[in-house]
Write a protein that holds these residues in place. Structure first.
Motif, PDB file in Angstrom:
ATOM      1  N   GLN A  79      40.614  41.764  23.754  1.00  0.00           N
ATOM      2  CA  GLN A  79      40.867  43.178  22.689  1.00  0.00           C
ATOM      3  C   GLN A  79      41.445  44.316  23.310  1.00  0.00           C
ATOM      4  OE1 GLN A  79      36.669  44.425  21.313  1.00  0.00           O
ATOM      5  NE2 GLN A  79      35.822  42.102  20.962  1.00  0.00           N
ATOM      6  N   ALA A  80      41.324  44.311  24.885  1.00  0.00           N
ATOM      7  CA  ALA A  80      41.690  45.735  25.439  1.00  0.00           C
ATOM      8  C   ALA A  80      43.380  45.637  25.505  1.00  0.00           C
ATOM      9  CB  ALA A  80      41.303  45.647  26.836  1.00  0.00           C
ATOM     10  N   LYS A  81      43.700  44.260  25.699  1.00  0.00           N
ATOM     11  CA  LYS A  81      45.080  43.908  25.619  1.00  0.00           C
ATOM     12  C   LYS A  81      45.776  44.181  24.283  1.00  0.00           C
ATOM     13  CE  LYS A  81      44.998  39.818  27.815  1.00  0.00           C
ATOM     14  NZ  LYS A  81      45.413  38.658  28.547  1.00  0.00           N
ATOM     15  N   SER A  82      45.100  43.721  23.477  1.00  0.00           N
ATOM     16  CA  SER A  82      45.648  43.774  21.839  1.00  0.00           C
ATOM     17  C   SER A  82      45.546  45.294  21.425  1.00  0.00           C
ATOM     18  CB  SER A  82      44.547  43.077  20.933  1.00  0.00           C
ATOM     19  OG  SER A  82      45.024  43.504  19.513  1.00  0.00           O
ATOM     20  N   GLN A  83      44.603  46.236  22.002  1.00  0.00           N
ATOM     21  CA  GLN A  83      44.598  47.542  21.723  1.00  0.00           C
ATOM     22  C   GLN A  83      45.808  48.170  22.294  1.00  0.00           C
ATOM     23  OE1 GLN A  83      42.533  48.688  19.429  1.00  0.00           O
ATOM     24  NE2 GLN A  83      42.847  50.760  19.619  1.00  0.00           N
ATOM     25  N   THR A  84      46.055  47.861  23.489  1.00  0.00           N
ATOM     26  CA  THR A  84      47.087  48.685  24.232  1.00  0.00           C
ATOM     27  C   THR A  84      48.570  48.450  23.562  1.00  0.00           C
ATOM     28  OG1 THR A  84      46.117  48.211  26.113  1.00  0.00           O
ATOM     29  CG2 THR A  84      48.204  48.645  26.420  1.00  0.00           C
ATOM     30  N   VAL A  85      48.632  47.144  23.144  1.00  0.00           N
ATOM     31  CA  VAL A  85      50.140  46.963  22.343  1.00  0.00           C
ATOM     32  C   VAL A  85      49.959  47.502  21.307  1.00  0.00           C
ATOM     33  CG1 VAL A  85      51.233  45.081  21.127  1.00  0.00           C
ATOM     34  CG2 VAL A  85      50.292  44.613  23.465  1.00  0.00           C
ATOM     35  N   THR A  86      48.718  47.569  20.491  1.00  0.00           N
ATOM     36  CA  THR A  86      48.626  48.373  19.043  1.00  0.00           C
ATOM     37  C   THR A  86      49.130  49.886  19.413  1.00  0.00           C
ATOM     38  OG1 THR A  86      47.172  46.818  18.215  1.00  0.00           O
ATOM     39  CG2 THR A  86      47.225  49.151  17.159  1.00  0.00           C
ATOM     40  N   LYS A  87      48.549  50.402  20.480  1.00  0.00           N
ATOM     41  CA  LYS A  87      48.931  52.006  20.736  1.00  0.00           C
ATOM     42  C   LYS A  87      50.395  51.964  20.891  1.00  0.00           C
ATOM     43  CE  LYS A  87      48.299  55.664  22.869  1.00  0.00           C
ATOM     44  NZ  LYS A  87      47.853  57.206  22.035  1.00  0.00           N
ATOM     45  N   MET A  88      50.977  51.187  21.532  1.00  0.00           N
ATOM     46  CA  MET A  88      52.402  51.329  21.872  1.00  0.00           C
ATOM     47  C   MET A  88      53.084  51.555  20.690  1.00  0.00           C
ATOM     48  SD  MET A  88      52.326  51.639  25.066  1.00  0.00           S
ATOM     49  CE  MET A  88      53.779  51.706  25.662  1.00  0.00           C
TER      50      MET A  88
END
Length: 202
Positions: A79-88
């Motif tokens: 979830q953390a990695k997915s959220q980081t990609v979404t943020k970008m």
């Protein structure tokens, strides 16, 4: 419904119903052994090594494996990695995807895993990622939150830095509750270019 309760229900239902559906081909295994049609549509009664109970090896995870802290940690780090990609956002990630995949995402996974591992096995199921990344120019990527104690444990951010003569860089860092969210714990930097990057999540 509480997100933690929802996750636990989904895992419980998955574990309970595992193996309850048996495909029709396995139900009719004995009939297939006794009378099997050959390519010539003749009956062949000599085929005994098709599907027997000894040949079928069904492995189902135990409840301990399903509810292990490693499974929770893996879920939260994804979830953390997915959220980081979404943020970008798609416009930025298109340009920096290689650096994100090679440098930043593994370090975020490492940091989140370290924080959760140090929390203790009994506390890990109460941890979750907040999913409200700040669009525009805000730094917030996600927060790591403990529902059991009702407190934020860590805040993960990305900041735009304009370095003279170099251009724009994205600085990934996190703050911890243990130091009052004051200290910057560096994760890494990714170079953008000399032109101003678009807004987050654009």
């Amino acid at each position: 419904m509480n997100p933690l309760l929802r996750k636990i229900c989904v895992v419980l239902i998955s574990a309970i119903t595992l193996g309850m559906y048996v495909p029709p081909t396995l139900l009719d295994a004995d009939a297939a052994e006794k009378k099997e049609l050959t390519d010539n549509n003749h009956l062949n009664e000599s085929s005994k090594d098709q599907f027997t109970e000894e040949n079928i090896d069904i492995v189902s995870p135990s409840l301990e494996e399903v509810f292990s802290s490693e499974a929770f940690i893996e879920n939260i780090t994804e979830q953390a990695k997915s959220q980081t990609v979404t943020k970008m956002g798609p416009r930025i990630i298109e340009k920096v995807d290689e650096d994100m995949t090679a440098e930043i995402l593994p370090k975020i996974e490492e940091v989140v895993t370290e924080i959760l591992s140090s929390a203790g096995e009994e506390e890990v199921p109460y941890y979750e990622i907040t999913e409200e990344a700040t669009p525009g120019y805000g730094e917030k990527i996600f927060n790591l939150y403990n529902h059991h104690t009702n407190e934020e444990i860590a805040r993960f951010h990305v900041r735009r830095d304009k370095r003279p003569g170099e251009g724009y860089w994205f600085n990934f860092h996190y703050h911890l509750k243990t130091d009052g969210f004051v200290k910057h714990h560096n994760i890494g930097d990714i170079y953008w270019e000399k032109n101003t990057p678009p807004k987050w999540m654009s």
